[in-house]
Design an enzyme around this catalytic site. Structure first.
Site, PDB file in Angstrom:
ATOM      1  N   THR A  70       0.842  -1.178   0.096  1.00 34.10           N
ATOM      2  CA  THR A  70      -0.064   0.354   0.058  1.00 34.10           C
ATOM      3  C   THR A  70       0.960   1.329   0.045  1.00 34.10           C
ATOM      4  O   THR A  70       0.575   2.484  -0.563  1.00 34.10           O
ATOM      5  CB  THR A  70      -0.830  -0.052   1.244  1.00 34.10           C
ATOM      6  OG1 THR A  70      -1.734  -1.166   1.350  1.00 34.10           O
ATOM      7  CG2 THR A  70      -1.801   1.015   1.329  1.00 34.10           C
ATOM      8  N   ARG A  72       7.809  -2.809   2.657  1.00 36.04           N
ATOM      9  CA  ARG A  72       8.017  -2.696   4.143  1.00 36.04           C
ATOM     10  C   ARG A  72       8.358  -4.101   4.542  1.00 36.04           C
ATOM     11  O   ARG A  72       7.575  -5.128   4.326  1.00 36.04           O
ATOM     12  CB  ARG A  72       6.821  -2.199   4.886  1.00 36.04           C
ATOM     13  CG  ARG A  72       6.457  -0.861   4.909  1.00 36.04           C
ATOM     14  CD  ARG A  72       5.314  -0.416   5.622  1.00 36.04           C
ATOM     15  NE  ARG A  72       5.044   0.945   5.112  1.00 36.04           N
ATOM     16  CZ  ARG A  72       4.011   1.784   5.519  1.00 36.04           C
ATOM     17  NH1 ARG A  72       2.960   1.267   6.204  1.00 36.04           N
ATOM     18  NH2 ARG A  72       3.780   3.111   5.209  1.00 36.04           N
ATOM     19  N   SER A  92       6.302   3.630   8.589  1.00 38.31           N
ATOM     20  CA  SER A  92       5.330   4.540   9.264  1.00 38.31           C
ATOM     21  C   SER A  92       5.091   4.176  10.635  1.00 38.31           C
ATOM     22  O   SER A  92       5.836   4.003  11.362  1.00 38.31           O
ATOM     23  CB  SER A  92       3.874   4.025   8.573  1.00 38.31           C
ATOM     24  OG  SER A  92       2.716   4.836   8.929  1.00 38.31           O
ATOM     25  N   HIS A  93       3.952   3.712  11.143  1.00 41.68           N
ATOM     26  CA  HIS A  93       3.474   3.463  12.419  1.00 41.68           C
ATOM     27  C   HIS A  93       3.845   2.055  13.115  1.00 41.68           C
ATOM     28  O   HIS A  93       3.550   1.664  14.206  1.00 41.68           O
ATOM     29  CB  HIS A  93       2.026   3.296  12.634  1.00 41.68           C
ATOM     30  CG  HIS A  93       1.153   2.459  11.796  1.00 41.68           C
ATOM     31  ND1 HIS A  93       1.407   2.748  10.469  1.00 41.68           N
ATOM     32  CD2 HIS A  93       0.799   1.429  11.850  1.00 41.68           C
ATOM     33  CE1 HIS A  93       0.754   1.664   9.747  1.00 41.68           C
ATOM     34  NE2 HIS A  93       0.364   0.773  10.529  1.00 41.68           N
ATOM     35  N   LYS A 129      10.049   3.923   0.433  1.00 44.92           N
ATOM     36  CA  LYS A 129       9.200   4.061  -0.828  1.00 44.92           C
ATOM     37  C   LYS A 129       9.849   5.293  -1.595  1.00 44.92           C
ATOM     38  O   LYS A 129      10.294   6.199  -1.315  1.00 44.92           O
ATOM     39  CB  LYS A 129       7.843   4.433  -0.344  1.00 44.92           C
ATOM     40  CG  LYS A 129       7.432   5.616   0.293  1.00 44.92           C
ATOM     41  CD  LYS A 129       6.165   5.816   0.485  1.00 44.92           C
ATOM     42  CE  LYS A 129       5.774   7.249   1.314  1.00 44.92           C
ATOM     43  NZ  LYS A 129       4.491   7.559   1.585  1.00 44.92           N
ATOM     44  N   ASP A 167       2.058   9.636  13.942  1.00 46.56           N
ATOM     45  CA  ASP A 167       2.531   8.340  14.009  1.00 46.56           C
ATOM     46  C   ASP A 167       3.969   8.508  13.835  1.00 46.56           C
ATOM     47  O   ASP A 167       4.832   9.527  13.729  1.00 46.56           O
ATOM     48  CB  ASP A 167       1.869   7.461  13.092  1.00 46.56           C
ATOM     49  CG  ASP A 167       2.153   7.875  11.487  1.00 46.56           C
ATOM     50  OD1 ASP A 167       2.573   9.297  11.305  1.00 46.56           O
ATOM     51  OD2 ASP A 167       2.320   7.297  10.632  1.00 46.56           O
ATOM     52  N   ASP A 182       2.682  11.270   9.274  1.00 48.93           N
ATOM     53  CA  ASP A 182       1.831  11.512   8.311  1.00 48.93           C
ATOM     54  C   ASP A 182       0.466  11.191   8.742  1.00 48.93           C
ATOM     55  O   ASP A 182      -0.785  11.899   8.367  1.00 48.93           O
ATOM     56  CB  ASP A 182       1.813  10.869   6.893  1.00 48.93           C
ATOM     57  CG  ASP A 182       1.939   9.261   7.106  1.00 48.93           C
ATOM     58  OD1 ASP A 182       1.915   8.724   8.133  1.00 48.93           O
ATOM     59  OD2 ASP A 182       2.201   8.782   6.093  1.00 48.93           O
ATOM     60  N   ARG A 183       0.181  10.565   9.845  1.00 54.32           N
ATOM     61  CA  ARG A 183      -0.992  10.183  10.435  1.00 54.32           C
ATOM     62  C   ARG A 183      -1.425  11.066  11.580  1.00 54.32           C
ATOM     63  O   ARG A 183      -0.618  11.928  12.249  1.00 54.32           O
ATOM     64  CB  ARG A 183      -1.371   8.580  11.020  1.00 54.32           C
ATOM     65  CG  ARG A 183      -0.942   7.721   9.960  1.00 54.32           C
ATOM     66  CD  ARG A 183      -1.126   6.189  10.428  1.00 54.32           C
ATOM     67  NE  ARG A 183      -1.044   5.531   9.405  1.00 54.32           N
ATOM     68  CZ  ARG A 183      -1.579   4.044   9.275  1.00 54.32           C
ATOM     69  NH1 ARG A 183      -2.121   3.939  10.544  1.00 54.32           N
ATOM     70  NH2 ARG A 183      -1.689   3.313   8.158  1.00 54.32           N
ATOM     71  N   THR A 234      -7.741   2.333  -0.945  1.00 52.40           N
ATOM     72  CA  THR A 234      -7.041   2.466   0.030  1.00 52.40           C
ATOM     73  C   THR A 234      -5.475   2.751  -0.554  1.00 52.40           C
ATOM     74  O   THR A 234      -5.100   2.110  -1.526  1.00 52.40           O
ATOM     75  CB  THR A 234      -6.741   1.290   1.010  1.00 52.40           C
ATOM     76  OG1 THR A 234      -8.137   1.443   1.412  1.00 52.40           O
ATOM     77  CG2 THR A 234      -5.831   1.745   2.188  1.00 52.40           C
ATOM     78  N   GLU A 281      -8.590   9.586   4.768  1.00 51.70           N
ATOM     79  CA  GLU A 281      -8.773   7.927   4.959  1.00 51.70           C
ATOM     80  C   GLU A 281      -9.106   7.659   6.352  1.00 51.70           C
ATOM     81  O   GLU A 281      -8.669   8.423   7.568  1.00 51.70           O
ATOM     82  CB  GLU A 281      -7.541   7.350   4.603  1.00 51.70           C
ATOM     83  CG  GLU A 281      -6.949   7.421   3.170  1.00 51.70           C
ATOM     84  CD  GLU A 281      -5.850   6.452   2.875  1.00 51.70           C
ATOM     85  OE1 GLU A 281      -6.068   5.383   2.378  1.00 51.70           O
ATOM     86  OE2 GLU A 281      -4.587   6.935   3.197  1.00 51.70           O
ATOM     87  N   GLU A 282      -9.850   6.642   6.567  1.00 52.55           N
ATOM     88  CA  GLU A 282     -10.137   6.321   7.876  1.00 52.55           C
ATOM     89  C   GLU A 282      -8.858   5.731   8.679  1.00 52.55           C
ATOM     90  O   GLU A 282      -9.020   5.852   9.852  1.00 52.55           O
ATOM     91  CB  GLU A 282     -10.963   4.993   7.886  1.00 52.55           C
ATOM     92  CG  GLU A 282     -10.781   3.796   6.687  1.00 52.55           C
ATOM     93  CD  GLU A 282      -9.431   3.140   7.191  1.00 52.55           C
ATOM     94  OE1 GLU A 282      -9.337   2.538   8.437  1.00 52.55           O
ATOM     95  OE2 GLU A 282      -8.692   2.685   6.471  1.00 52.55           O
TER      96      GLU A 282
END
Ligand code: G16
Length: 548
Positions: free
Chosen positions: A18, A22, A113-114, A126, A282, A286-287, A349, A368-369
């Site tokens: 996504t 990772r 990320s998280h 990425k 996060d 970005d979150r 997503t 996004e959720e």
């Protein structure tokens, strides 16, 4: 210094998910593993000779080693310049900002990320294109194809570059600019938000005499950004930023800003004498999670509130072009778009799907959720930006977070929403769960589930309205006549086993019914989702790992 062409062999499984590649740190530490992927990127992105590359990461374990390898490979492959954050640090939105501001060809962002960090945990990489956003699927697939055929990579044999010192250095004819990771980003934030109004709010002169907030950086990359902006430029008291010291292992934590993992902040906001506003970001910045005093704002609702109040904020005061959300995100923002006469796009997503829409000026805000919100100021979701947006709205409206949400639901109705994650389940069992639902596509429509009539079922597919590219199999959906939805999807960001995400949504127009707990409001949907899919029986789990 000489360019060395090192011979190598392909590794299996270097397909970006996504959001990039990772894997466990130990996988990346295998000789040639990182190099193969980086060379495959360079071989797949066109002619960058004479152009600049941006490199930075969230500071997690292995960030520093990876940065040195990339610098030496960038020089060997013909970039004229690399801009790298001091200490190898750039939050994901800051990297996007720097790529755009300096017209770089693209960037390599190092983050998982998280996901937890450390020698036994996760690392990631990425590629972002020149618009500052994640490479679209056409590019990531080309990179993957290249990883399957790679025979050698180019690298310079030389000493490491001192990335802790700001300044310009030379590496085999390539310029290395070590930049302050915060300043370009902070300048962009000041161009979007009313810092004077937020400063007044934080000094207690606006909403109430004792307005207070807490920001949890979770020992990840946002610490230096939040300290410079919230405590520095906006004058919040020292200590407003919690866990602001970035650590290579994120302090042993799991920097995912949700009700489960950001428990220190949650305990504070749900405790005695709670602050008026709480937020967390996060691993790579970005979150975001937004909390009021004893109040949780779902990411889907947060996007809807930002859209409905955008014109209160200087950067968006002229109005917004349109909005976009990922398919599993609740339709709360759709209702705002309808009432404002805006276009609303539903994408798969992955932030990469928003890039074309923003470049074509079709949308300004997206979300996004999965605790991601952002706008066309960069091409990544942006945690601190969302926090500043909320603070700007609070400063203008002079109401509490809860009051703003209650008012929003009163106007637009409430989309009860929840996501149940079953993490680390057996991959074959996870595939069976989704197939089990697919096998009922022919029989479910017209039947009653959870007191609602099933309207249709499908595997979500998306045709990009800008370039016509098609992305299939983006989630299994059961859609109800009243707009309720049950969605099953496999995560594309995990590194061990499979994660099943079950998304549940139900719309309630009646404001007398808006005070329920989401799990209670969705209880019959949750039970039906399990019945239809046999999720728990097939995975051997009796409850989700995480509920958001
Ligand atoms: C990434 C993507 C998001 C996506 C999220 C969850 O976020 O950028 O677009 O919503 O993963 O993806 P999945 O459901 O496939 O695990 P991040 O913050 O991890 O980069």
């Amino acid at each position: 210094m000489q360019i060395e062409a090192v011979s190598t062999q392909p590794f299996e499984g270097q397909r970006p998910g996504t959001s990039g590649l990772r894997k466990k740190v130990t996988v990346f530490q295998q000789p040639h593993y990182l190099e193969n992927f980086v060379q495959s990127v360079f071989d797949s992105i066109g002619d960058f000779a004479g152009h600049a590359l941006v490199v930075g990461g969230d500071g997690r374990y292995f960030n520093r080693e990876a940065i040195q390898t990339i610098l030496k490979m960038a020089a060997a492959n013909g970039f004229s310049k690399v801009l790298v954050g001091q200490g190898g640090i750039l939050s994901t939105p800051a990297a996007s900002c720097v790529i755009r501001k300096y017209g770089a060809y693209g960037g390599l962002i190092l983050s998982a990320s998280h996901n937890p960090a450390g020698p036994d945990d996760d690392f990631g990489i990425k590629y972002n294109i020149g618009n500052g956003g994640p490479a679209p699927e056409g590019v990531t697939e080309a990179i993957f194809t290249r990883t399957q055929k790679i025979e050698f990579y180019n690298i310079i044999e030389c000493d490491d570059v001192d990335v802790d010192q700001i300044g310009n250095f030379e590496l085999a004819g390539m310029q290395v600019a070590v930049i302050d990771p915060v300043s370009d980003y902070a300048e962009l934030m000041q161009s979007l938000f009313d810092f004077d109004a937020i400063r007044a709010l934080l000094s207690g002169n606006s909403l109430s005499d004792d307005f207070s907030m807490a920001f949890d950086a979770m020992h990840a990359v946002t610490g230096p950004y939040a300290k410079a902006i919230i405590e520095g430029l906006l004058g919040a008291p020292d200590g407003t930023v919690m866990n602001g010291e970035p650590k290579e292992d994120f302090g042993g934590g799991h920097p995912d800003p949700n009700l489960t993992y950001a428990h220190e902040l949650v305990d504070l906001l749900y405790g005695d004498n709670a602050p008026d506003f709480g937020a967390a970001s996060d691993g790579d910045g970005d979150r975001n999670m937004i909390l009021g005093n004893h109040f949780f704002v779902t990411p889907s609702d947060s996007l809807a509130v930002l859209a409905a109040n955008a014109t209160l904020v200087p950067g968006y005061s002229a109005g917004i072009a349109g909005v976009a959300r990922s398919m599993p995100t609740s339709a709360a923002v759709d209702r705002v778009a309808t009432s404002m006469g805006l276009d609303c796009y539903e994408t798969p997503t992955g932030w990469k799907f928003f890039g074309n829409l923003m470049d074509a000026d079709r949308v300004t805000l997206c979300g996004e959720e999965s605790f991601g919100t952002g706008s066309n100021h960069v091409r990544e979701k942006d945690g601190l930006w969302a926090v500043l947006f909320w603070l700007n709205i609070l400063a203008v409206r002079k109401e509490s977070v809860e009051a703003i949400l209650l008012d929003h639901w009163q106007k637009f109705g409430r989309n009860y929403y929840s996501r149940h994650d079953y993490e680390g389940v057996d991959s074959a069992a996870a595939a069976n769960v989704l197939q089990n639902v697919r096998d009922q596509f022919g029989t479910l429509p017209g039947t009653e589930l959870a007191g609602r009539t099933v309207a249709s079922c499908d595997d979500f597919a998306y045709t990009d309205p800008v370039d016509g590219s098609v992305s299939e199999n983006q989630g299994v959906r059961i859609l109800f006549e009243d707009g309720s939805r049950i969605i099953f999807r496999l995560s594309g960001t995990g590194t061990s086993g499979a994660t099943i995400r079950l998304y549940l949504e139900s719309y309630e127009a009646d404001s007398r019914q808006h005070g329920m707990d989401a799990q209670d409001a969705l209880a019959d949907m949750i039970a039906s989702a399990n019945d239809v899919s046999q999720l728990q029986a097939l995975t051997g789990r009796d409850k989700p790992t995480v509920i958001t």
